[in-house]
Design an enzyme around this catalytic site. Structure first.
Site, mmCIF file in Angstrom:
data_model
loop_
_atom_site.group_PDB
_atom_site.id
_atom_site.type_symbol
_atom_site.label_atom_id
_atom_site.label_comp_id
_atom_site.label_asym_id
_atom_site.label_seq_id
_atom_site.Cartn_x
_atom_site.Cartn_y
_atom_site.Cartn_z
ATOM 1 N N ASN A 1 0.816 -1.220 0.000
ATOM 2 C CA ASN A 1 0.000 0.000 0.000
ATOM 3 C C ASN A 1 0.852 1.275 0.000
ATOM 4 O OD1 ASN A 1 -2.226 1.617 0.081
ATOM 5 N ND2 ASN A 1 -3.052 0.795 2.014
ATOM 6 N N HIS B 1 -14.644 -5.383 10.040
ATOM 7 C CA HIS B 1 -14.492 -4.145 10.821
ATOM 8 C C HIS B 1 -15.833 -3.430 10.994
ATOM 9 C CE1 HIS B 1 -10.180 -3.361 9.055
ATOM 10 N NE2 HIS B 1 -10.346 -4.610 9.421
ATOM 11 N N ARG C 1 -14.345 -6.580 14.572
ATOM 12 C CA ARG C 1 -13.408 -5.581 15.098
ATOM 13 C C ARG C 1 -14.176 -4.286 15.321
ATOM 14 N NH1 ARG C 1 -8.223 -2.908 11.955
ATOM 15 N NH2 ARG C 1 -9.661 -1.194 11.624
ATOM 16 N N TYR D 1 -7.272 7.346 12.397
ATOM 17 C CA TYR D 1 -6.818 6.292 11.481
ATOM 18 C C TYR D 1 -7.526 4.990 11.833
ATOM 19 C CZ TYR D 1 -3.784 3.275 8.775
ATOM 20 O OH TYR D 1 -3.323 2.365 7.862
ATOM 21 N N ASP E 1 -8.052 -2.674 17.156
ATOM 22 C CA ASP E 1 -6.735 -2.367 16.584
ATOM 23 C C ASP E 1 -6.283 -0.997 17.078
ATOM 24 O OD1 ASP E 1 -4.502 -2.060 15.007
ATOM 25 O OD2 ASP E 1 -5.508 -2.532 13.117
ATOM 26 N N HIS F 1 -3.349 0.356 16.140
ATOM 27 C CA HIS F 1 -2.530 0.932 15.068
ATOM 28 C C HIS F 1 -1.242 1.554 15.597
ATOM 29 C CE1 HIS F 1 -6.515 0.819 12.924
ATOM 30 N NE2 HIS F 1 -5.725 0.206 12.086
ATOM 31 N N GLU G 1 -4.783 -5.446 18.988
ATOM 32 C CA GLU G 1 -3.836 -5.544 17.877
ATOM 33 C C GLU G 1 -2.896 -4.336 17.828
ATOM 34 O OE1 GLU G 1 -5.918 -5.995 14.176
ATOM 35 O OE2 GLU G 1 -4.289 -5.078 13.052
ATOM 36 N N GLU H 1 1.268 -7.184 11.081
ATOM 37 C CA GLU H 1 0.876 -6.884 9.699
ATOM 38 C C GLU H 1 1.961 -6.093 8.959
ATOM 39 O OE1 GLU H 1 -2.797 -4.698 10.623
ATOM 40 O OE2 GLU H 1 -1.870 -2.930 9.768
ATOM 41 N N ARG I 1 0.256 -11.840 12.728
ATOM 42 C CA ARG I 1 -0.595 -11.326 11.642
ATOM 43 C C ARG I 1 0.135 -11.144 10.315
ATOM 44 N NH1 ARG I 1 -4.942 -9.148 11.619
ATOM 45 N NH2 ARG I 1 -4.491 -7.089 10.725
ATOM 46 N N HIS J 1 -3.460 -10.543 8.420
ATOM 47 C CA HIS J 1 -3.959 -9.269 7.905
ATOM 48 C C HIS J 1 -4.778 -9.538 6.635
ATOM 49 C CE1 HIS J 1 -2.393 -5.124 6.259
ATOM 50 N NE2 HIS J 1 -3.609 -5.009 6.749
ATOM 51 N N ASP K 1 -6.609 -3.579 0.976
ATOM 52 C CA ASP K 1 -5.429 -3.307 0.135
ATOM 53 C C ASP K 1 -4.603 -4.560 -0.154
ATOM 54 O OD1 ASP K 1 -4.973 -2.330 3.081
ATOM 55 O OD2 ASP K 1 -2.984 -2.884 2.395
ATOM 56 N N GLU L 1 -8.522 -11.974 9.020
ATOM 57 C CA GLU L 1 -9.214 -10.708 8.755
ATOM 58 C C GLU L 1 -9.819 -10.751 7.350
ATOM 59 O OE1 GLU L 1 -6.611 -7.328 8.849
ATOM 60 O OE2 GLU L 1 -8.259 -5.883 8.823
ATOM 61 N N TRP M 1 4.883 6.378 16.933
ATOM 62 C CA TRP M 1 5.791 5.653 17.792
ATOM 63 C C TRP M 1 6.832 4.867 17.091
ATOM 64 C CZ3 TRP M 1 7.453 6.549 22.214
ATOM 65 C CH2 TRP M 1 6.642 7.352 23.059
HETATM 66 O O1 KDG Z 1 -2.301 -0.687 4.322
HETATM 67 C C1 KDG Z 1 -2.494 -0.535 5.670
HETATM 68 C C2 KDG Z 1 -3.804 -1.145 6.059
HETATM 69 O O2 KDG Z 1 -3.990 -2.407 5.507
HETATM 70 C C3 KDG Z 1 -3.896 -1.234 7.550
HETATM 71 O O3 KDG Z 1 -4.141 0.020 8.108
HETATM 72 C C4 KDG Z 1 -5.006 -2.135 7.949
HETATM 73 O O4 KDG Z 1 -4.438 -2.025 10.257
HETATM 74 C C5 KDG Z 1 -5.025 -2.552 9.342
HETATM 75 C C6 KDG Z 1 -5.833 -3.738 9.601
HETATM 76 O O5 KDG Z 1 -5.690 -4.269 10.681
HETATM 77 O O6 KDG Z 1 -6.575 -4.143 8.709
HETATM 78 MG MG MG Z 2 -4.117 -3.535 11.810
#
Ligand code: KDG
Ligand code: MG
Length: 403
Positions: free
Chosen positions: A38, A123, A148, A160, A211, A213, A237, A263, A284, A313, A317, A340, A403
């Site tokens: 991505n 999600h 999720r 995000y 998640d 992130h 996650e 991921e 993942r 994952h 994408d 997922e 981070w």
């Molecule tokens: O390309 C990045 C995404 O696939 C990502 O943000 C997705 O965190 C993600 C998830 O758990 O699906």
């Molecule tokens: Mg994720």
């Protein structure tokens, strides 16, 4: 008959960019591998076209392991997301060819089905808690056994991972990265409230996931995990960035909430300490970003020795080619946990006809020989590449943060 006579990179954008490698042997059998990274799609396409394809032509397609070792060990510059995604594309295309030649679905070649279906999660996203819960109900009504939960954070304009799309998930939203603002203190109290409301609304049968992130420190992650324990999450996650694998010791000392990571990993070395020390519960790492079936199989075996299960994952994408390969792997791998599954748009599904199907919360890869995913090249050519980047994060004072 098994000599590789052609290898081509096909880029298409039926709603988002996908990069696919198509390898053809002298007998006319072809295989497909996903090479989508991505926001960095063209870097992988160039790596394949300029550096891999010239070395691939003329090789024996049956020698999957030797070809994998050649591109990994022979590169001098080992690992990294671009390299490992390119190697994965070759590897998956060759497994596809081998399974087609054997007239077997890929899972049979890997060792056969270990289960009747692959449990998936989707999600539920919302700008606020009520919208997220309503969306989660919708997933439950569709038959999902695992959901999720992500919700907007009061006081932050955008977050995000909380996309406007409902069944799809596409965070790469503009050519130049969008800038989001992050506040840990605003975020932290929202998640236990969301889980409390979700348990109230959905009951205790359904698995709930979240998640982070990569937004918290290990200590903050430990606190969030502890706050979520009463609601029995399936996993938390990417609660902290995992470059510093030892950081997960701190999280483990503070919570029994299961942890999922990986991921963004592209090699077993990214996860070795996490797995060896049993600092995580789910790995993942995806087939497309970690060297393909040949390498992810090694990661899964190491995980199995350490009571860690897979949880690949599967955001939008990752192309249907990756999803097809992952589902064959999931159906076989003994230490499977969950997969997922964020859907692809109808345009993408038309470009990539596939054998996998969804029913009652489970995906099945189908029984077509190979991984069961094809590419309609004429249709793909109608969707040219469009630049799109993943967002970046700043703190409220403007500090660039991730981070
Ligand atoms: O390309 C990045 C995404 O696939 C990502 O943000 C997705 O965190 C993600 C998830 O758990 O699906
Ligand atoms: Mg994720």
């Amino acid at each position: 008959m098994h000599t590789i006579v052609d290898a081509r990179v096909i880029i298409t954008c039926p709603g988002r960019n996908f990069v696919t490698l198509k390898i053809t042997t002298k007998s006319g059998v072809y295989g497909l591998g996903d090479a989508t990274l991505n926001g960095r799609e063209l870097a992988v396409a160039s790596y394949l076209t300029d550096h891999i394809v010239p070395c691939l032509l003329g090789r024996d397609a049956r020698q999957i392991e030797d070809i994998w070792q050649f591109f990994y060990r022979g590169a001098y510059w080992r690992t990294g997301p671009v390299t490992m995604t390119a190697i994965a594309a070759v590897d998956v295309a060759l497994w596809d060819i081998k399974a087609k030649n054997a007239n077997m679905p890929l899972y049979d070649l890997l060792g056969g089905a270990s289960r009747t279906g692959v449990m998936v999660y989707g999600h539920a996203n919302g700008k606020d808690m009520d919208e997220t819960i309503a969306q989660a109900r919708h997933y439950k009504d569709m038959g999902y056994k695992a959901i999720r939960l992500q919700s907007g954070v009061p006081g932050l304009a955008s977050t995000y991972g909380v996309s406007k799309d409902k069944l799809y998930y596409e965070p790469a939203d503009s050519a130049r990265p969008t800038e989001n603002v992050w506040s840990t203190s605003k975020y932290m109290p929202t998640v236990p409230k969301l889980f409390a409301a979700a348990r109230e609304a959905l009951g205790w049968e359904v698995h709930l996931l979240h998640d982070v992130h990569h937004r918290l420190t290990p200590l903050e992650a430990g606190r969030l995990g502890k706050d979520l324990e009463p609601f029995r999450p399936f996993w938390l996650e990417d609660c902290t960035p995992a470059e510093n694998q030892a950081g997960f010791r701190t999280i483990r000392q503070h919570t029994t909430t299961p942890l999922a990571v990986g991921e963004v990993f592209n090699s077993v070395w990214d996860a070795k300490q996490l797995i060896d020390e049993q600092l995580i519960d789910y790995i993942r790492t995806t087939i497309v970003h970690a060297g393909g079936i040949s390498h992810v199989r090694r990661i899964a075996h190491l995980a199995e020795l350490n009571n860690v299960r897979t949880g690949f994952h599967g955001a939008t994408d990752l192309s249907p080619v990756c999803m097809g390969a992952a589902l064959h792997f999931d159906l076989w791998v003994p230490n499977f946990g969950i997969q997922e599954y964020m859907r692809h748009t109808p345009e993408t599904d038309a470009v990539f006809p596939h054998a996998y199907t969804f029913s009652d919360g489970y995906l099945h890869p189908g029984t077509a020989p190979g991984h069961g995913v094809d590419l309609d090249e004429a249709l793909a050519a109608k969707y040219p590449y469009r630049a799109a980047s993943l967002p970046v994060n700043r703190l409220e004072d403007g500090t660039l943060f991730n981070w």
